[in-house]
Design a protein around this motif. Structure first.
Motif, PDB file in Angstrom:
ATOM      1  N   MET A  68       0.846  -1.188   0.000  1.00  0.00           N
ATOM      2  CA  MET A  68       0.000   0.000   0.000  1.00  0.00           C
ATOM      3  C   MET A  68       0.886   1.244   0.000  1.00  0.00           C
ATOM      4  SD  MET A  68      -3.012   1.178   2.652  1.00  0.00           S
ATOM      5  CE  MET A  68      -3.897  -0.353   2.427  1.00  0.00           C
ATOM      6  N   LEU A  69       0.581   2.164  -0.913  1.00  0.00           N
ATOM      7  CA  LEU A  69       1.376   3.379  -1.086  1.00  0.00           C
ATOM      8  C   LEU A  69       0.477   4.609  -1.108  1.00  0.00           C
ATOM      9  CD1 LEU A  69       3.432   2.039  -4.123  1.00  0.00           C
ATOM     10  CD2 LEU A  69       4.204   2.071  -1.767  1.00  0.00           C
ATOM     11  N   VAL A  70       1.025   5.739  -0.679  1.00  0.00           N
ATOM     12  CA  VAL A  70       0.325   7.017  -0.800  1.00  0.00           C
ATOM     13  C   VAL A  70       1.244   7.946  -1.588  1.00  0.00           C
ATOM     14  CG1 VAL A  70       1.188   7.980   1.387  1.00  0.00           C
ATOM     15  CG2 VAL A  70      -0.971   8.805   0.423  1.00  0.00           C
ATOM     16  N   TYR A  71       0.623   8.736  -2.475  1.00  0.00           N
ATOM     17  CA  TYR A  71       1.403   9.688  -3.262  1.00  0.00           C
ATOM     18  C   TYR A  71       1.483  10.979  -2.464  1.00  0.00           C
ATOM     19  CZ  TYR A  71       3.353  11.945  -7.378  1.00  0.00           C
ATOM     20  OH  TYR A  71       4.191  12.584  -8.250  1.00  0.00           O
ATOM     21  N   GLY A  72       2.669  11.307  -1.982  1.00  0.00           N
ATOM     22  CA  GLY A  72       2.854  12.453  -1.093  1.00  0.00           C
ATOM     23  C   GLY A  72       3.061  13.755  -1.825  1.00  0.00           C
ATOM     24  N   ASN A  73       3.186  14.809  -1.041  1.00  0.00           N
ATOM     25  CA  ASN A  73       3.357  16.135  -1.637  1.00  0.00           C
ATOM     26  C   ASN A  73       4.792  16.386  -2.088  1.00  0.00           C
ATOM     27  OD1 ASN A  73       4.610  16.417   0.804  1.00  0.00           O
ATOM     28  ND2 ASN A  73       3.300  18.045   1.568  1.00  0.00           N
ATOM     29  N   THR A  74       5.658  15.388  -1.974  1.00  0.00           N
ATOM     30  CA  THR A  74       7.033  15.522  -2.460  1.00  0.00           C
ATOM     31  C   THR A  74       7.208  14.800  -3.792  1.00  0.00           C
ATOM     32  OG1 THR A  74       7.709  13.573  -1.203  1.00  0.00           O
ATOM     33  CG2 THR A  74       7.978  15.725  -0.131  1.00  0.00           C
ATOM     34  N   THR A  75       6.112  14.543  -4.462  1.00  0.00           N
ATOM     35  CA  THR A  75       6.075  13.855  -5.761  1.00  0.00           C
ATOM     36  C   THR A  75       6.710  12.473  -5.738  1.00  0.00           C
ATOM     37  OG1 THR A  75       8.092  14.884  -6.647  1.00  0.00           O
ATOM     38  CG2 THR A  75       6.013  16.034  -7.046  1.00  0.00           C
ATOM     39  N   THR A  76       6.459  11.735  -4.666  1.00  0.00           N
ATOM     40  CA  THR A  76       6.895  10.339  -4.605  1.00  0.00           C
ATOM     41  C   THR A  76       5.809   9.503  -3.942  1.00  0.00           C
ATOM     42  OG1 THR A  76       7.982  10.656  -2.468  1.00  0.00           O
ATOM     43  CG2 THR A  76       9.378  10.842  -4.413  1.00  0.00           C
TER      44      THR A  76
END
Length: 85
Positions: A68-76
């Motif tokens: 499970m992944l979340v797309y963060g505000n650091t573009t990753t």
């Protein structure tokens, strides 16, 4: 994973598969689940992709395992969980 975008992966290579992630349509805050549904009796390998994903460490996933992944505000994409089933 009701309401969470789930991507189902299939690996047909008897030597295993190495996953390379991209972020072409990623949206900040998006949560995704990657699920291995077929693996030809071997592993599906996830590792950091430079500038795209940050995992807690390499993950040799087997059939029915999830990441499970979340797309963060650091573009990753950042790992928030994994399950070896």
């Amino acid at each position: 994973y009701d309401g969470v975008p789930t991507r189902f992966g299939t690996c047909s290579d008897a030597d295993g598969c190495d996953i390379t992630m991209g972020e072409g349509s990623a949206v900040v805050g998006e949560l995704i689940v990657l699920a291995v549904v077929s693996n030809a009796g071997t592993t599906v390998n996830f590792a950091d992709s430079a500038g795209v994903s940050e995992l807690a460490g390499a993950f040799a996933a087997d059939i029915n395992d999830t990441l499970m992944l979340v797309y963060g505000n650091t573009t990753t994409y950042r790992e928030v969980g994994r399950s070896a089933n």
